[in-house]
Design a protein around this motif. Structure first.
Motif, PDB file in Angstrom:
ATOM      1  N   GLN A 199       0.842  -1.211  -0.123  1.00  0.00           N
ATOM      2  CA  GLN A 199       0.084   0.089   0.048  1.00  0.00           C
ATOM      3  C   GLN A 199       0.809   1.321   0.126  1.00  0.00           C
ATOM      4  N   ILE A 200       1.900   1.355   0.851  1.00  0.00           N
ATOM      5  CA  ILE A 200       2.641   2.673   1.079  1.00  0.00           C
ATOM      6  C   ILE A 200       3.268   3.152  -0.327  1.00  0.00           C
ATOM      7  N   PRO A 201       4.025   1.927  -1.129  1.00  0.00           N
ATOM      8  CA  PRO A 201       4.750   2.243  -2.204  1.00  0.00           C
ATOM      9  C   PRO A 201       3.531   2.700  -3.254  1.00  0.00           C
ATOM     10  N   PHE A 202       2.431   2.088  -3.519  1.00  0.00           N
ATOM     11  CA  PHE A 202       1.507   2.462  -4.274  1.00  0.00           C
ATOM     12  C   PHE A 202       0.830   3.842  -4.172  1.00  0.00           C
ATOM     13  N   SER A 258     -15.096  -9.794   1.603  1.00  0.00           N
ATOM     14  CA  SER A 258     -14.667 -11.330   1.521  1.00  0.00           C
ATOM     15  C   SER A 258     -13.203 -11.217   1.966  1.00  0.00           C
ATOM     16  N   PRO A 259     -12.621 -12.272   2.473  1.00  0.00           N
ATOM     17  CA  PRO A 259     -11.408 -12.450   3.039  1.00  0.00           C
ATOM     18  C   PRO A 259     -10.228 -11.777   2.069  1.00  0.00           C
ATOM     19  N   SER A 260     -10.360 -12.086   0.741  1.00  0.00           N
ATOM     20  CA  SER A 260      -9.500 -11.815  -0.301  1.00  0.00           C
ATOM     21  C   SER A 260      -9.626 -10.242  -0.729  1.00  0.00           C
ATOM     22  N   MET A 261     -10.615  -9.526  -0.205  1.00  0.00           N
ATOM     23  CA  MET A 261     -10.915  -8.436  -0.765  1.00  0.00           C
ATOM     24  C   MET A 261     -10.653  -7.297   0.283  1.00  0.00           C
ATOM     25  N   VAL A 262     -10.665  -7.824   1.546  1.00  0.00           N
ATOM     26  CA  VAL A 262     -10.992  -6.751   2.634  1.00  0.00           C
ATOM     27  C   VAL A 262      -9.627  -6.048   2.699  1.00  0.00           C
ATOM     28  N   TRP A 263      -8.571  -6.582   2.427  1.00  0.00           N
ATOM     29  CA  TRP A 263      -7.047  -5.668   2.412  1.00  0.00           C
ATOM     30  C   TRP A 263      -7.000  -4.596   1.258  1.00  0.00           C
ATOM     31  N   PRO A 264      -7.515  -5.275  -0.220  1.00  0.00           N
ATOM     32  CA  PRO A 264      -7.558  -3.919  -1.188  1.00  0.00           C
ATOM     33  C   PRO A 264      -8.624  -2.839  -0.720  1.00  0.00           C
ATOM     34  N   ALA A 265      -9.649  -3.271   0.098  1.00  0.00           N
ATOM     35  CA  ALA A 265     -10.865  -2.441   0.322  1.00  0.00           C
ATOM     36  C   ALA A 265     -10.177  -1.573   1.453  1.00  0.00           C
ATOM     37  N   ILE A 266      -9.351  -1.796   2.106  1.00  0.00           N
ATOM     38  CA  ILE A 266      -8.806  -0.960   3.344  1.00  0.00           C
ATOM     39  C   ILE A 266      -7.747  -0.243   2.750  1.00  0.00           C
ATOM     40  N   GLY A 267      -6.860  -1.065   1.719  1.00  0.00           N
ATOM     41  CA  GLY A 267      -5.712  -0.342   1.031  1.00  0.00           C
ATOM     42  C   GLY A 267      -6.364   0.939   0.377  1.00  0.00           C
ATOM     43  N   ASN A 268      -7.352   0.813  -0.492  1.00  0.00           N
ATOM     44  CA  ASN A 268      -7.934   1.963  -1.114  1.00  0.00           C
ATOM     45  C   ASN A 268      -8.739   3.023  -0.134  1.00  0.00           C
ATOM     46  N   LEU A 269      -8.920   2.720   1.044  1.00  0.00           N
ATOM     47  CA  LEU A 269      -9.735   3.815   1.611  1.00  0.00           C
ATOM     48  C   LEU A 269      -8.124   4.375   2.353  1.00  0.00           C
ATOM     49  N   LEU A 270      -7.287   3.759   2.597  1.00  0.00           N
ATOM     50  CA  LEU A 270      -6.008   4.490   3.043  1.00  0.00           C
ATOM     51  C   LEU A 270      -5.148   5.455   2.095  1.00  0.00           C
ATOM     52  N   THR A 271      -5.384   4.854   0.845  1.00  0.00           N
ATOM     53  CA  THR A 271      -4.724   5.435  -0.068  1.00  0.00           C
ATOM     54  C   THR A 271      -5.625   6.975  -0.564  1.00  0.00           C
ATOM     55  N   TRP A 272      -6.830   6.664  -0.512  1.00  0.00           N
ATOM     56  CA  TRP A 272      -7.776   7.915  -0.621  1.00  0.00           C
ATOM     57  C   TRP A 272      -7.314   8.884   0.403  1.00  0.00           C
ATOM     58  N   HIS A 273      -7.422   8.376   1.575  1.00  0.00           N
ATOM     59  CA  HIS A 273      -7.192   9.291   2.753  1.00  0.00           C
ATOM     60  C   HIS A 273      -5.854  10.061   2.825  1.00  0.00           C
ATOM     61  N   GLY A 274      -4.854   9.105   2.212  1.00  0.00           N
ATOM     62  CA  GLY A 274      -3.474   9.792   2.273  1.00  0.00           C
ATOM     63  C   GLY A 274      -2.853  10.539   1.293  1.00  0.00           C
ATOM     64  N   LEU A 282       6.959   8.051   7.983  1.00  0.00           N
ATOM     65  CA  LEU A 282       5.466   8.379   8.561  1.00  0.00           C
ATOM     66  C   LEU A 282       4.645   7.617   8.527  1.00  0.00           C
ATOM     67  N   SER A 283       4.399   7.247   7.039  1.00  0.00           N
ATOM     68  CA  SER A 283       3.336   6.175   6.781  1.00  0.00           C
ATOM     69  C   SER A 283       3.849   4.878   7.289  1.00  0.00           C
ATOM     70  N   ILE A 284       4.999   4.285   7.461  1.00  0.00           N
ATOM     71  CA  ILE A 284       5.328   3.187   7.982  1.00  0.00           C
ATOM     72  C   ILE A 284       4.959   3.023   9.253  1.00  0.00           C
ATOM     73  N   ILE A 285       5.221   4.204  10.117  1.00  0.00           N
ATOM     74  CA  ILE A 285       5.067   4.265  11.561  1.00  0.00           C
ATOM     75  C   ILE A 285       3.442   4.255  11.734  1.00  0.00           C
ATOM     76  N   GLN A 286       2.589   4.898  11.066  1.00  0.00           N
ATOM     77  CA  GLN A 286       1.241   4.824  11.174  1.00  0.00           C
ATOM     78  C   GLN A 286       0.774   3.281  10.787  1.00  0.00           C
ATOM     79  N   MET A 287       1.167   2.809   9.645  1.00  0.00           N
ATOM     80  CA  MET A 287       0.820   1.364   9.373  1.00  0.00           C
ATOM     81  C   MET A 287       0.938   0.283  10.493  1.00  0.00           C
ATOM     82  N   LEU A 288       2.120   0.471  10.976  1.00  0.00           N
ATOM     83  CA  LEU A 288       2.114  -0.546  12.128  1.00  0.00           C
ATOM     84  C   LEU A 288       1.344  -0.583  13.149  1.00  0.00           C
ATOM     85  N   GLN A 289       0.751   0.567  13.194  1.00  0.00           N
ATOM     86  CA  GLN A 289      -0.064   0.899  14.284  1.00  0.00           C
ATOM     87  C   GLN A 289      -1.522   0.968  14.036  1.00  0.00           C
ATOM     88  N   ILE A 290      -1.882   0.326  12.720  1.00  0.00           N
ATOM     89  CA  ILE A 290      -3.116   0.656  12.173  1.00  0.00           C
ATOM     90  C   ILE A 290      -4.281  -0.325  13.181  1.00  0.00           C
TER      91      ILE A 290
END
Lengths: 294, 312
Positions: A82-85, A153-169, A221-229
């Motif tokens: 997610q972070i490189p993307f 679904s289990p396979s889509m939940v990370w892409p879904a959260i990833g999109n949310l974080l990308t949109w926000h960040g 900054l993104s790494i620090i935030q991500m490990l604490q998600i």
């Protein structure tokens, strides 16, 4: 500087120092202290619990706790995607902003910063409803194009959260990279153009190397935030508890150990471990990126 | 990489030419003018698509807040279907005896009072760190920067235990006191002091016989209005958005923040079988409003704050 003046200067920082001791150092010390103990119920479980000193046992348990280690691995893997993307998109947008007139850049910057103004919890709530098959527009939209996606679904939940974080960040990261880009001397571009370099070549060879520092900073900054998600998966768990377990991310495990399992000593050890991992990850990332610079 | 080297040399040569004025560049960007038409179109298209992506969820939220339950579930999500905004607002404000208003007031109290106190402490500390050389100064600054790396769980869980030992859990104090100490605010205040308060001015004030406290309150604070506003704004946003701390230290719902209340509402859908989706969505839209007003009203400050804070 006169000696008495120095002490008067120091006095300005006293409220902060006191607060820091009580709200930072004392809690950390307390957590470390608590992490060395374990609450044990007596043989029959009737005589009440006793607290025993167990040394580093809780840490050993944490390091071999597969749920905790899995959650860290899960978050690290997710961060690696997610972070490189997100930073790539932010960089691209900053380069695009740099290529239009300053007036247009100002307007687009405001629009692109709108997500940053929205609290993280609210952003997650809104996207969860956008993803929702019952009320969200994304499911019918997918059907229109022949996709049958289920974001929970289990396979889509990370892409879904990833999109949310990308949109926000992206807005925030774009602003930082764009600010660094503004510091590049414009003469460099003109000189490069005279030498026959294309705009793409200028972006790749001059602009991107120049904003390297900003990229390293935003990544850190993104790494620090991500490990604490915590917030986003906690809200997803409200909607889809079967996909997002209560041990989905490290902080979720720590919270559950402390408040649902009432295993405070173990939670303290896990939070110290997480702090060490966070420090190590930041240090490694910093070393890795600063060595490349030479 | 050879090109970069080459360009750098050329850059050094052209630097001898009088530099282009910054204001001139802001009005008409010569880079943009020298682009091909097709390239410009591609750039604009990219920015428009990205803006649409950024705005789309907010647009959907606004539409959704105007719909009743039937409309929410059955109509096209991208367009209006009936006008039920007032009903929805009424529902939000009257649900459970108007608890939403209570949460709003709490959020304002924690973010407003906490940030105000935190900003004052941060300005004093930043000033002390930037303009005085006292023993231990380096250690204080190291604490400020080092604390950026401390995970929130490592602080919040023991704080909860300490607060519960002195009976402060589930009172507004449990939210307000942690807000008073904000290392990032201190960091910003130090940067702003270095940029705005000249040593000579302080020396002159001292020669005139002003005491250190008087200098701080009547000169430094006044000159730091912009910096102070930025620090306050960022701290306010931070507290308004906080989730883990309130979740941990606030138990009874009369002390909750807006975030915590909305989180609770969104979980209700599952537990009790009642549908509160439109309640959650209208509440979410309302909770953005104060933030949006504040951001727009103070955009001059937060723009500098975001960039300055990041480019350490």
């Amino acid at each position: 500087m006169i000696r008495s003046q120095r002490w008067k200067g120091a006095a300005f920082t006293v409220p902060f120092q006191l607060g820091f001791v009580f709200l930072y150092l004392l809690p950390i010390g307390y957590a470390v202290y608590q992490s060395l103990f374990l609450e044990k119920s007596s043989g029959l479980g009737l005589g009440g619990a006793t607290t025993e000193f167990v040394g580093l046992d809780n840490y050993g348990k944490g390091l071999t706790d597969s749920a905790f280690m899995t959650s860290i691995l899960r978050v690290v893997l997710f961060a690696c995607v997610q972070i490189p993307f997100m930073l790539l998109i932010s960089l691209l947008l900053a380069l695009l902003l740099d290529a239009v007139t300053a007036k247009a850049a100002g307007r687009f910057r405001i629009l692109l910063l709108v997500p940053y103004m929205i609290p993280g919890v609210v952003a997650a709530l809104v996207w969860i409803n956008l993803y929702s098959p019952a009320v969200g527009p994304l499911t019918p939209l997918g059907e229109l194009f022949g996709f049958d996606w289920n974001f929970f679904s289990p396979s889509m939940v990370w892409p879904a959260i990833g999109n949310l974080l990308t949109w926000h960040g992206i807005g925030y990261n774009m602003v930082i990279i764009y600010a660094a880009l503004q510091g590049v001397p414009r003469e460099l571009f003109e000189a490069a153009r005279l030498d026959g370099a294309s705009e793409l070549r200028i972006a790749l060879s001059i602009k991107i190397p120049f904003v390297r520092g900003a990229l390293v900073l935003t990544a850190l900054l993104s790494i620090i935030q991500m490990l604490q998600i915590f917030n986003e998966p906690a809200l997803f768990r409200n909607v889809t508890p079967e996909t997002v377990s209560d041990s989905f991310t490290p902080i979720m495990i720590i919270y559950n150990q402390a408040f649902n399992a009432a295993n405070y000593h173990y939670a303290a050890a896990l939070s110290v471990l997480l702090a060490l991992i966070l420090g190590l990850a930041s240090f490694l990332f910093y070393r890795l990126t600063s060595r490349e610079a030479d | 990489m050879a090109l970069t080297e080459n360009v750098k040399e050329n850059g050094a040569e052209t630097a001898a030419v009088p530099p282009r004025g910054r204001t001139v560049r802001r009005l008409t960007n010569p880079d943009a003018a020298s682009r091909s038409k097709g390239g410009q179109r591609f750039v604009l298209l990219g920015l428009i698509l990205a803006s649409a992506y950024s705005l789309f969820p907010v647009y959907w939220l606004m539409i959704a807040a105007t719909k009743d339950r039937v409309g929410l579930y059955q109509s096209n999500g991208l367009w209006f279907s009936g006008w039920h905004l007032w009903d929805n607002l009424q529902q939000v404000f009257t649900y459970e005896d108007g608890i939403f208003l209570r949460w709003t007031a709490n959020s304002f109290l924690y973010a407003g009072v906490g940030s105000l106190g935190g900003t004052l402490i941060a300005l004093a500390t930043g000033y002390g760190l930037a303009r005085f050389d006292f023993p231990g100064r380096g250690a204080v600054f190291a604490c400020v920067v080092g604390s950026f790396l401390i995970p929130i769980a490592l602080l919040t869980l023991p704080l909860y235990l300490l607060f519960s030992a002195i009976g402060m859990v589930d009172t507004p104090w449990a939210m307000l006191i942690p807000c008073l100490i904000n290392p990032f605010s201190v960091y910003l205040a130090k940067v702003y002091t270095e940029a705005t308060i000249p040593f000579e001015l302080l020396e002159a004030a001292r020669l005139d016989g002003a005491g250190e406290l008087r200098i701080f309150f009547s000169i430094v604070l006044r000159m730091m209005t912009t910096g102070g506003a930025t620090v306050f704004l960022l701290a306010f946003v931070n507290t308004w958005n906080a989730f883990f701390l309130p979740l941990t230290v606030l138990r009874g719902e009369e002390n909750w923040t807006l975030n915590l209340g909305l989180y609770n509402w969104s979980g209700k859908r599952l537990e009790s079988g009642i549908d509160v989706t439109s309640l959650v969505l209208t509440g979410a839209l309302l909770s953005i409003v104060p933030m949006a007003i504040m951001m727009v009203a103070m955009r001059r400050y937060w723009r500098t704050g975001v960039t300055l804070g990041a480019l350490k």
